[in-house]
Each structure stands twice: as structure tokens, then as C-alpha cells.
Design an enzyme around this catalytic site. Structure first.
Site, PDB file in Angstrom:
ATOM      1  N   ALA A 113      -1.138 -52.717  -0.699  1.00  0.00           N
ATOM      2  CA  ALA A 113      -2.190 -53.559  -0.127  1.00  0.00           C
ATOM      3  C   ALA A 113      -1.787 -54.149   1.210  1.00  0.00           C
ATOM      4  CB  ALA A 113      -2.540 -54.682  -1.103  1.00  0.00           C
ATOM      5  N   GLU A 114      -0.509 -54.465   1.361  1.00  0.00           N
ATOM      6  CA  GLU A 114      -0.050 -55.119   2.584  1.00  0.00           C
ATOM      7  C   GLU A 114       0.125 -54.151   3.751  1.00  0.00           C
ATOM      8  OE1 GLU A 114       0.441 -58.225   3.397  1.00  0.00           O
ATOM      9  OE2 GLU A 114       0.036 -59.152   1.463  1.00  0.00           O
ATOM     10  N   SER A 115       0.736 -52.997   3.494  1.00  0.00           N
ATOM     11  CA  SER A 115       1.141 -52.146   4.610  1.00  0.00           C
ATOM     12  C   SER A 115       0.903 -50.661   4.406  1.00  0.00           C
ATOM     13  CB  SER A 115       2.637 -52.349   4.878  1.00  0.00           C
ATOM     14  OG  SER A 115       3.403 -51.818   3.802  1.00  0.00           O
TER      15      SER A 115
END
Length: 215
Positions: A113-115
Site C-alpha cells: 500500500a505504501e510503495s
């Protein structure tokens, strides 16, 4: 000795100003793995620091994201079918999961989700690396190089475990705090009413469920 004449003061050389070149277009929203996200490439070319929406053909570079991978409320990606990263950093994630008593599937979901499992990304707010650690968080989690995969995953997992402890094991609130900060979660006594954070939490949960099934 003073002979009545004033000596000219030596001229101080000013440090050379670093040259910066920026190049953007209306197509700065690029498609990657089925999701549109704004990103800018930073690299050095002939001694000039370049910021561009076009990926360099060679050499090292950083990717500056304008949102985290899963934060855009208007994302057109199908989160139920996007390809998963089930093998990347397996040993590092497994060790971090054991050390901080987390499920590997949750760590993978947050990294995704972040990167989208990119080590060299930087957000507009300055969050860095796989788990998008802010400089202050990285320092608190004893991460000296946020672009080093093992350090980043260990630091992000440690921070995630800390948030889960703070919010009594509630994954929704811990993920909301990871995205928007624990102060906002406390202030709103739940997931903050920010579209980006609400989208993020929903998508982490989808990815978390899928990674659990895939493990």
C-alpha cells in the site's frame, strides 16, 4: 605598518550554485501496475540535478511520489486482483514479523500500500522507502538508511507494532495512524475523515486478506 593606504579586502569566493533542471508535462500521472500515480524522477546528469516525469535510461535515481500507492480515493485499480508481491524480501519480512509479533501478511500489505515494493521512492511529505518512513519516525525506529530494504522493513514493522499496541490490536486504527498519524486517530476517536486515509485503510485490509490467503 600603516603607510596611510588601505589595502583592498580579498574577495571571498561564493560557493558554486548547484544547477537544477525541472521537466514536467501534462502526462505526469503515469500508469504503473494498473494504477495511476503522480511521480517525479530525480537524478544527476552532467553535474546538474534533474527533476523530470520521464524515467532516466541509466544511472541511479529517486522517485518522488505525490501520494502513497494506495492513498488516491479516485484510484481505478482493482485492489482485489492487482498482482501480489509474495516472494520479495521473504527472509527480512519473516524475521521482522517474529521480532515484532506481526503477521507477515500485514507487513506485506502495508509495504504494498505504501510503495508497491519500491525501495527508492520518496513522498511529497518526505516519507522514504518501502514502508514510507518519515525522517522523524526513521530516527525513532533507529533506521539510519531508509532506502536500505532491511532497515526500512524493520523500522516500519517496529513502528506498526507500536501503533497496534497503542490501539489495542485494532488493525484499522493502527493502519489509519500509520497513514495519518496517531494524533489524528485520537482526535477523531477512530479513522480520521480524510478520504485518503479511509481509502488507504480499506485497501490495506483488502491486501492483508489476500496476502493471508496467499501465504
Amino acid at each position: 605598518m600603516d603607510n596611510g593606504y588601505s589595502l583592498p579586502k580579498p574577495e571571498l569566493k561564493k560557493p558554486a550554485k548547484k544547477h537544477v533542471k525541472a521537466s514536467y508535462s501534462e502526462h505526469g500521472i503515469l500508469s504503473d501496475l494498473g494504477v495511476e500515480k503522480r511521480k517525479v524522477y530525480q537524478y544527476e546528469e552532467n553535474g546538474i540535478m534533474v527533476f523530470s516525469d520521464s524515467q532516466p535510461t541509466q544511472g541511479d535515481y529517486r522517485i518522488h511520489l505525490y501520494e502513497c500507492f494506495a492513498c488516491r480515493p479516485d484510484s481505478t485499480i482493482d485492489w482485489y486482483h492487482i498482482p501480489l508481491f509474495t516472494k520479495e524480501y521473504s527472509a527480512v519480512i519473516s524475521n521482522a514479523a517474529k521480532r515484532y509479533q506481526l503477521e507477515p501478511a500485514l507487513i506485506r500489505a502495508v509495504i504494498h500500500a505504501e510503495s508497491a515494493f519500491r525501495t527508492n521512492v520518496v513522498s511529497k511529505a518526505g516519507a522514504m522507502g518501502l514502508m514510507q518512513l518519515m525522517p522523524g519516525t526513521a530516527k525513532d525506529m533507529q533506521v539510519t538508511n531508509a532506502f536500505h530494504a532491511e532497515q526500512n522493513i524493520n523500522g516500519g514493522s517496529r513502528y506498526l507494532a507500536k501503533l497496534l499496541g497503542q490501539f489495542n490490536g485494532d488493525i484499522d486504527l493502527a493502519c489509519a495512524a500509520y497513514n495519518a498519524g496517531p494524533t489524528n486517530v485520537d482526535q477523531y476517536q477512530g479513522i480520521p475523515p480524510f478520504p485518503e486515509t479511509q481509502a488507504y485503510v480499506q485497501r490495506v485490509k483488502i491486501l492483508y486478506s489476500r496476502y493471508r490467503k496467499a501465504s
